[in-house]
Design a protein around this motif. Structure first.
Motif, PDB file in Angstrom:
ATOM      1  N   ILE A 192       0.875  -1.178   0.000  1.00 39.27           N
ATOM      2  CA  ILE A 192       0.000   0.000   0.000  1.00 39.27           C
ATOM      3  C   ILE A 192       0.906   1.219   0.000  1.00 39.27           C
ATOM      4  O   ILE A 192       1.700   1.422   0.917  1.00 39.27           O
ATOM      5  N   LEU A 193       0.808   2.035  -1.038  1.00 38.39           N
ATOM      6  CA  LEU A 193       1.776   3.116  -1.230  1.00 38.39           C
ATOM      7  C   LEU A 193       1.581   4.277  -0.268  1.00 38.39           C
ATOM      8  O   LEU A 193       2.535   4.962   0.086  1.00 38.39           O
ATOM      9  N   ASN A 194       0.360   4.529   0.152  1.00 40.45           N
ATOM     10  CA  ASN A 194       0.076   5.668   1.016  1.00 40.45           C
ATOM     11  C   ASN A 194       0.029   5.237   2.483  1.00 40.45           C
ATOM     12  O   ASN A 194      -0.708   4.310   2.834  1.00 40.45           O
ATOM     13  N   HIS A 195       0.828   5.907   3.312  1.00 39.16           N
ATOM     14  CA  HIS A 195       0.846   5.623   4.740  1.00 39.16           C
ATOM     15  C   HIS A 195       0.508   6.901   5.513  1.00 39.16           C
ATOM     16  O   HIS A 195       1.068   7.961   5.227  1.00 39.16           O
ATOM     17  N   LEU A 196      -0.382   6.778   6.485  1.00 43.60           N
ATOM     18  CA  LEU A 196      -0.674   7.875   7.405  1.00 43.60           C
ATOM     19  C   LEU A 196      -0.136   7.489   8.772  1.00 43.60           C
ATOM     20  O   LEU A 196      -0.506   6.451   9.325  1.00 43.60           O
ATOM     21  N   LEU A 197       0.759   8.306   9.315  1.00 43.97           N
ATOM     22  CA  LEU A 197       1.403   7.985  10.588  1.00 43.97           C
ATOM     23  C   LEU A 197       0.955   8.956  11.669  1.00 43.97           C
ATOM     24  O   LEU A 197       0.967  10.176  11.472  1.00 43.97           O
ATOM     25  N   LEU A 198       0.583   8.395  12.810  1.00 41.07           N
ATOM     26  CA  LEU A 198       0.267   9.180  14.000  1.00 41.07           C
ATOM     27  C   LEU A 198       1.410   9.001  14.984  1.00 41.07           C
ATOM     28  O   LEU A 198       1.667   7.889  15.463  1.00 41.07           O
ATOM     29  N   PHE A 199       2.110  10.085  15.300  1.00 43.67           N
ATOM     30  CA  PHE A 199       3.212  10.052  16.258  1.00 43.67           C
ATOM     31  C   PHE A 199       2.660  10.435  17.630  1.00 43.67           C
ATOM     32  O   PHE A 199       2.119  11.528  17.805  1.00 43.67           O
ATOM     33  N   THR A 207       1.287  14.297  16.490  1.00 44.81           N
ATOM     34  CA  THR A 207       1.186  14.938  15.186  1.00 44.81           C
ATOM     35  C   THR A 207       1.004  13.875  14.116  1.00 44.81           C
ATOM     36  O   THR A 207       1.314  12.697  14.330  1.00 44.81           O
ATOM     37  N   LEU A 208       0.517  14.294  12.956  1.00 43.09           N
ATOM     38  CA  LEU A 208       0.285  13.393  11.828  1.00 43.09           C
ATOM     39  C   LEU A 208       1.270  13.672  10.703  1.00 43.09           C
ATOM     40  O   LEU A 208       1.669  14.818  10.493  1.00 43.09           O
ATOM     41  N   ARG A 209       1.627  12.627   9.974  1.00 42.81           N
ATOM     42  CA  ARG A 209       2.389  12.774   8.741  1.00 42.81           C
ATOM     43  C   ARG A 209       1.864  11.765   7.734  1.00 42.81           C
ATOM     44  O   ARG A 209       1.511  10.633   8.089  1.00 42.81           O
ATOM     45  N   PHE A 210       1.854  12.168   6.470  1.00 43.63           N
ATOM     46  CA  PHE A 210       1.384  11.317   5.369  1.00 43.63           C
ATOM     47  C   PHE A 210       2.550  11.158   4.397  1.00 43.63           C
ATOM     48  O   PHE A 210       3.262  12.129   4.113  1.00 43.63           O
ATOM     49  N   LYS A 247       6.292  13.732   1.349  1.00 42.11           N
ATOM     50  CA  LYS A 247       5.742  13.761   2.697  1.00 42.11           C
ATOM     51  C   LYS A 247       4.802  14.952   2.838  1.00 42.11           C
ATOM     52  O   LYS A 247       5.029  16.006   2.246  1.00 42.11           O
ATOM     53  N   TYR A 248       3.775  14.773   3.669  1.00 37.57           N
ATOM     54  CA  TYR A 248       2.767  15.819   3.845  1.00 37.57           C
ATOM     55  C   TYR A 248       2.478  15.997   5.333  1.00 37.57           C
ATOM     56  O   TYR A 248       2.467  15.024   6.097  1.00 37.57           O
ATOM     57  N   ALA A 249       2.230  17.242   5.726  1.00 38.50           N
ATOM     58  CA  ALA A 249       1.893  17.555   7.112  1.00 38.50           C
ATOM     59  C   ALA A 249       0.605  18.364   7.134  1.00 38.50           C
ATOM     60  O   ALA A 249       0.397  19.236   6.278  1.00 38.50           O
ATOM     61  N   PRO A 250      -0.289  18.108   8.093  1.00 37.62           N
ATOM     62  CA  PRO A 250      -1.516  18.903   8.186  1.00 37.62           C
ATOM     63  C   PRO A 250      -1.208  20.295   8.720  1.00 37.62           C
ATOM     64  O   PRO A 250      -0.181  20.517   9.367  1.00 37.62           O
ATOM     65  N   GLU A 251      -2.082  21.242   8.457  1.00 40.67           N
ATOM     66  CA  GLU A 251      -1.878  22.605   8.942  1.00 40.67           C
ATOM     67  C   GLU A 251      -1.877  22.634  10.462  1.00 40.67           C
ATOM     68  O   GLU A 251      -1.107  23.359  11.075  1.00 40.67           O
ATOM     69  N   ASP A 252      -2.752  21.828  11.059  1.00 41.18           N
ATOM     70  CA  ASP A 252      -2.781  21.731  12.518  1.00 41.18           C
ATOM     71  C   ASP A 252      -2.361  20.318  12.884  1.00 41.18           C
ATOM     72  O   ASP A 252      -3.180  19.404  12.987  1.00 41.18           O
ATOM     73  N   GLY A 253      -1.051  20.097  13.054  1.00 42.41           N
ATOM     74  CA  GLY A 253      -0.525  18.751  13.273  1.00 42.41           C
ATOM     75  C   GLY A 253      -0.969  18.119  14.567  1.00 42.41           C
ATOM     76  O   GLY A 253      -0.925  16.900  14.712  1.00 42.41           O
TER      77      GLY A 253
END
Length: 529
Positions: free
Chosen positions: A279-286, A339-342, A350-356
């Motif tokens: 699966i190419l897309n990963h969403l990570l919650l730190f 925080t979240l990272r995609f 890599k992508y970061a939300p405006e409100d991590g």
């Protein structure tokens, strides 16, 4: 005279020839016909057959199912594999399994290396039915239970035949993940495809049935592969295409995807499966799992996951559990959690939300949709620019000041891209420092270095260490790859000639490859012959 010699000559000839036309050996005794060589026994060591050019054929006669390791005494990965290989042999012996393990010291059996095209150590090959001609390449696990299970699936049935509801229920309850193939005709080609996959998927238990009462019990009317699991939704169905049949690749991806939890915690045990899921897309919650407010965020994160199964892999990274390499890869510090990272694993964007720090089911789902619909710009990882970055002879570059320095049209810039752990980088460091010291008073020459494990560049990616690039003064942003020797004299000639190597043939010196990030999922290290 001739009449007297003839009888003597005949007598000597008869003695030389011996009875029944056999010659005599030394001292006049009869020479015995050569005896056929009695086959020797195959020696063993810790339950493992020790083979040679002479005994491989004998071993295949006695043990038709044989896994053979080609090794060398000096090989580090071979030494690491040895205890696991011995444990696997003991497991199989305790079960009285038909499969045996064997090994060949390749350094003393070059004929076998050539016969079986062995080019690196350790190499393992599986021989079935005593067939020496076409062994199967072993690509399974490198730990004892995995090796033993790989062989069990080949010498015995890879799936349990189920005849009644009691047997099916017992199989389902025995493991966390169980796969059952429901086929109306067990002679169909789709069954062979199913059993082939069952040989490889060692972390799942397989069964199959053609019983109508079991079709009815589980609400099925046509051929279907069903994955039963003791978590999340409990069951996932993969109907067999009536026209195209069962595609092994599609089924494999389906099982990998649905055998994982909707939310997977990242650790050394789960990381291989995370990458194997394809699966190419990963969403990570730190998060920091020791903090109660962080733990409370997991519910909302998991609530957002179901609609994205198969498209986005949801992963939790505990910042306090030895995952610093993951934090570094995303340019994060532990105190920035939660925080979240995609990330897209194919492009590494890599992508970061405006409100991590905002983690609710709604915000997580919205962030995923925004990235997948190209509404969020990717970011590049960069360290902060050190206040004294230009105070030493070797200038310190990071992602944020790289382009400003490297593409300065008034300067000739020579940059070393390195990794802190790289032995090759450490070896050449004194020569690089000496080069910077030598040219520190040249206003148009800059000697610099950049930690490529902590800084990403838009211009290009760095895949090995050290990588050396020269950026000559002038317009156009020209870049020259340096491939010469890593010593002060050659570096100096290169700079003095404006970015050209001396007349001698360039030398490609060793580099360390960029490790797979965030984790390495290869089956095991090897050494070339």
């Amino acid at each position: 005279m001739d009449g007297q010699l003839l009888p003597v000559l005949l007598l000597l000839l008869l003695r030389a020839w011996g009875p029944r036309g056999q010659g005599t050996g030394p001292g006049g005794s009869l020479e015995e016909p050569p005896k056929e060589e009695v086959p020797e026994e195959v020696p063993e060591e810790d339950g493992i057959l020790v083979l040679s050019q002479r005994t491989l054929g004998l071993a295949l006669q006695e043990h038709p199912t044989l896994l053979v390791e080609f090794y060398a005494p000096w090989c580090g990965p071979c030494r690491a594999l040895a205890p696991e290989y011995s444990k696997a042999a003991a497991l199989l012996a305790a079960e009285s399994a038909r499969a045996r393990l064997a090994k060949v010291d390749g350094s003393s059996a070059p004929e076998l290396l050539e016969e079986f095209a062995v080019t690196e150590y350790p190499t393992l090959k599986f021989f079935r039915d005593g067939n020496r001609m076409h062994p199967e390449e072993y690509t399974g696990p490198r730990e004892a239970e995995g090796i033993a299970e790989w062989l069990r699936r080949r010498v015995g049935p890879s799936a349990t035949r189920l005849e009644d509801e009691e047997g099916a229920q017992a199989l389902i309850e025995a493991r966390d993940v169980v796969v059952i193939g429901f086929f109306q005709n067990l002679q169909d080609e789709d069954v062979a495809t199913f059993l082939t996959l069952a040989q490889e998927a060692l972390d799942m238990t397989f069964g199959l049935t053609d019983q109508p009462k079991l079709f009815q019990k589980f609400g099925l009317t046509k051929d279907t592969v069903v994955l039963f699991k003791k978590f999340d939704e409990g069951r996932a169905d993969f109907p067999v295409d009536e026209e195209l049949g069962l595609d092994q690749g599609d089924l494999s991806r389906f099982l990998l995807t649905h055998s994982m939890h909707l939310v997977t915690e990242f650790n050394s045990q789960t990381s291989p499966k995370i990458f194997a899921a394809k699966i190419l897309n990963h969403l990570l919650l730190f998060v920091n799992q020791t903090l109660a407010p962080h733990q409370e965020l997991l519910a909302g994160f998991g609530e957002a996951a179901p609609p994205f199964r198969g498209q986005v892999l949801f992963v939790v990274v505990d910042v306090g559990a030895g995952n610093n390499h993951v934090l570094q890869y995303f340019g994060l510090k532990a105190e920035e959690a939660p925080t979240l990272r995609f990330i897209n694993m194919e492009t590494t964007e890599k992508y970061a939300p405006e409100d991590g720090g905002l983690v609710t089911a709604a915000s997580v789902a919205a962030f995923c949709h925004a990235v997948l619909s190209n509404q969020v710009e990717p970011y590049l990882v960069s360290q902060e620019v050190p206040p004294d970055w230009d105070q030493r002879p070797v200038k310190t570059l990071v992602g944020k000041n790289f382009e400003q320095v490297a593409f300065d049209e008034t300067k000739n810039v020579f940059i070393k891209f390195y990794a802190p752990w790289c032995a090759h980088c450490k070896k050449m460091a004194p020569a690089w420092e000496a080069l910077a010291e030598k040219y520190k008073d040249h206003e148009d020459i800059i000697i610099a270095e950049l930690d490529a494990t902590a800084n990403e560049l838009e211009a290009f990616a760095v895949h090995s260490f050290p990588t050396l690039k020269y950026f000559p003064a002038g317009p156009g942003g020209k870049v020259i790859d340096y491939k010469g020797s890593r010593d002060l004299e050659t570096f100096s000639k290169f700079l003095d000639s404006g970015g050209q190597l001396p007349a001698e043939k360039p030398t490609e010196e060793p580099t360390a490859p960029f490790p797979e990030t965030p984790a390495n999922s290869t089956p095991g290290p090897k050494e070339e012959l």
